[in-house]
Each structure stands twice: as C-alpha cells, then as structure tokens.
Design a protein around this motif. Sequence first.
Motif, short mmCIF file in Angstrom:
data_model
loop_
_atom_site.label_atom_id
_atom_site.label_comp_id
_atom_site.label_asym_id
_atom_site.label_seq_id
_atom_site.Cartn_x
_atom_site.Cartn_y
_atom_site.Cartn_z
N THR A 204 -0.14 13.81 -19.01
CA THR A 204 -0.98 13.47 -17.86
C THR A 204 -0.13 12.94 -16.72
OG1 THR A 204 -2.85 12.90 -19.29
CG2 THR A 204 -2.89 12.02 -17.05
N PRO A 205 -0.23 13.49 -15.52
CA PRO A 205 0.54 12.95 -14.40
C PRO A 205 -0.12 11.70 -13.81
CG PRO A 205 -0.76 14.83 -13.68
CD PRO A 205 -0.99 14.71 -15.15
N MET A 206 0.72 10.77 -13.44
CA MET A 206 0.31 9.62 -12.63
C MET A 206 1.18 9.65 -11.37
SD MET A 206 0.52 5.53 -13.38
CE MET A 206 0.68 4.39 -11.98
N ILE A 207 0.54 9.68 -10.22
CA ILE A 207 1.26 9.80 -8.95
C ILE A 207 1.14 8.50 -8.17
CG2 ILE A 207 1.47 11.08 -6.80
CD1 ILE A 207 0.23 13.48 -8.26
N ASP A 208 2.28 7.96 -7.79
CA ASP A 208 2.33 6.78 -6.93
C ASP A 208 2.64 7.29 -5.52
OD1 ASP A 208 2.69 4.38 -5.67
OD2 ASP A 208 4.21 3.61 -7.04
N ILE A 209 1.67 7.19 -4.62
CA ILE A 209 1.87 7.67 -3.25
C ILE A 209 1.69 6.48 -2.30
CG2 ILE A 209 -0.53 8.54 -3.17
CD1 ILE A 209 0.61 10.74 -1.22
N ALA A 210 2.83 5.93 -1.90
CA ALA A 210 2.83 4.71 -1.09
C ALA A 210 3.28 4.94 0.34
CB ALA A 210 3.73 3.65 -1.73
N TYR A 211 3.71 6.18 0.66
CA TYR A 211 4.34 6.42 1.96
C TYR A 211 3.79 7.66 2.65
CZ TYR A 211 7.59 3.18 -0.20
OH TYR A 211 8.12 2.09 -0.83
N GLN A 212 2.54 7.99 2.42
CA GLN A 212 1.97 9.18 3.04
C GLN A 212 2.03 9.06 4.57
OE1 GLN A 212 -2.06 10.10 1.87
NE2 GLN A 212 -2.21 11.86 3.23
N GLY A 213 2.65 10.05 5.20
CA GLY A 213 2.81 10.03 6.65
C GLY A 213 4.20 9.60 7.09
N PHE A 214 5.02 9.08 6.18
CA PHE A 214 6.36 8.62 6.53
C PHE A 214 7.42 9.71 6.36
CE2 PHE A 214 6.84 3.72 6.52
CZ PHE A 214 5.73 3.59 7.34
N GLY A 215 7.06 10.81 5.70
CA GLY A 215 8.04 11.84 5.39
C GLY A 215 8.01 13.01 6.35
N ASP A 216 7.13 13.97 6.07
CA ASP A 216 7.02 15.17 6.89
C ASP A 216 5.69 15.27 7.63
OD1 ASP A 216 9.58 16.42 6.29
OD2 ASP A 216 8.82 16.63 4.26
#
Length: 394
Positions: A204-216
Amino acid sequence: MFENLKAQPADKILALMQAFKDDPRETKIDLGVGVYKDATGLTPVMRAIKAAEHQLWEEQDTKVYTGLTGDPAFARAMVDLVLDDAVPHDTIAAAATPGGTGAVRQAFELIRMARPDARVFVSDPTWPNHLTILKYLGIEMVPYRYFDDETRGVDFDGMIADLKTAHQGDVVLLHGCCHNPTGANLNATQWDEVIKVLQDTGATPMIDIAYQGFGDGLQEDAAATRKVAASVPECLIAASCSKNFGIYRERTGLLMAIAADAGAHKLNQDTLAFLNRQNFSFPPDHGARLVTMILGNDALRSDWMAELEDVRTSMLGLRKQLAGELQRLSGSDRFGFLAQHRGMFSRLGTTPDKVEALREEHGIYMVGDSRMNIAGLNTQTVPILAKAIIDVGV
C-alpha cells in the motif's frame, strides 16, 4: 516518577538553529531550518492569507469546536487541490490534523491499528520525523535506496530492487514531490515503474506531499500522487499547508485514506475520527478555515496561486544562479544537479566534516547530512555560498 525519565536525543535541526542564533558573525547564512524566506530573509504572510484573515475577523461569530475530523469543507477543498478527480470522492475518508506532521503521525497510527505486523518502507534518506515517529510507535522500518551521492540523483535501480521485496500488507512511504531532504525527484516514467511494483507486490502506498506548488507547479506537483492513487486499490496521503500557504505556525494538515470502494468509507472515516479523539480531540481550525476560504474564492485563489508561483520561480532562479556560479568557480558541471533538483532542499552529497568546515570557516549552517534549504539564500548570498563550497573542497 520523573527520576525514571531518560534524556532524549537532541533534534539536530533545532540544535542547528540555536547554534546559528549564537553565532556573532554578520556574514552567517542559515540553510538549515525548512522555511521559505524571501530576498530580505523574511518568511512573509501571503497576501491571500492576510485578506482571508481580515474577512474572517469581520465575519466569524463563534469559536465553537468543529467536528473530530475538522470542517468537511476543508477536507473537500484539499482533496480537490491534491487529487482533483483522480479517484471517486466517495472512497476518500479525510481528517484534519495539526500540520503535515500530525497527518503523518495519524497515518502511522492507522497502519498500526489496521495491520500491526506491517512494515513501512522508507527512502534512504527521508525526512527525519518519519523515522523517529515510526520508531516511537514500534513499527518496523525497511529502508530502500533512493539518493546516489555520486550523481546526486535518484538511485532508481536500487530503489526498484528494494521495493520489490515488499509484500501485501506492507506500506511504501513515498514523497509526492520535492523530495525532502534531497530535492531529487522521480520522473514520470520512473513513477510508472514504481506503480507497477506496487501493483505486483500488493503493498500500500503512503504519500507525504508537503510541498505542492514548490516544484514544477500546482498541477504538475500533484500529478504523481494522483496517478498512484488512481492505480492502486488503497492509498494513504498526508498533505501539509505549511509551505504552500505559508501558515507554518497554524499547523494545518489533512490525512486522506482512499479505499477500494465506497463501502469502506464510513468505517475509515469513523476510524480517523477515533484516532483524532485519542490524540488531540478536535483539530485546529484557524489555518484550515483560511485555506478553505482561499480555495473557495476565485479572487483569493488567483492571488494565492500568483504569489505561490513567484515563490516557486524565485527558488528555481536561486538554483540556477548557484549552479552557474559553481560551474564558473570549479570549471566543471558537477554541480549541475542543483538546477535539476526541485523544492526547498538539495543534498550536496558531501561528508559531515565538509559540512562542519562550511560552518566553522564560513558561517554557513546546513544539516550534517549536507541538506541545505535553497530558500535560505538570496542573490547576494549565492556567490558567498558557492565560494565556500569550493574553498572547503566539496
């Protein structure tokens, strides 16, 4: 009672912050703490946040508790931001949490409750709190190869080989974008291969997304998370608003638990409510309400997106400037990875003694594993850092 307590290991980043504060040199540079700073060294309150707070101050007529999992409007707004329509929304249970760290903690609690023997696969390296919380909860950790100190990119062959040893019931912790602490991201083709491994192993994947908008960009940074969630039967997502809304101290996060079908939704939602109740009862609301207001108002959302894009492009500009300055000083392109990395952080891939030399000889503070916060720089300090890197022989 208290005489039985044992001293806990000092938090390395907090210790670094104190050391920086105590350093009298005017030329010192703080690249340790993970907060965005503008060209003046300030972490500003975003315009849309200010406007929403003013509106809230005028309109809010109660401070009564929200529900155990927070205001449903906040969950809907964040699910839309992170997932859009990647999965049916009636399969998503969601709970507001005290920051992204709270979401990560509750996710681990949920894993332990649902599958006590689960192993959690974590990238080497990963955000230190992932490791300390898992250890505290007594959940078995399995490191998988991720960062290559030679190329300063992803050791993808090693990563895939390690992930193939996962089993059904295990959890694979992935960073949605802007990998912390390395800044090295997977490309679209590599994400497809990771998804194939998840499907083959049943993990099962667990995704930590703390920086949406900071990359591309907002949509681009969410693409991998959306694709993973749409490709597997179950998924956990821990999202943070600290960075992209600049509301660090408001502690605003959301945990999402995606089930194979809508039938599991009520049980999952009730379980998230139970976990919140055991931990902190009702989650904080101020930051969550501001985020909800911004995402639900066209004018506020537009202004927020514009300022967030300025933040993103500013960091990209600093990356390119630093890589260019290092190329000029070194006569080689071995630091080109800095322009390719994304987000706030990059890992230089050097040794602790070189990091110590940067601190002692040049007043440049970064974490001992050579993680540095690109947003701690400005156009005037980039040349200073570049010269120091060359001087100590990184």
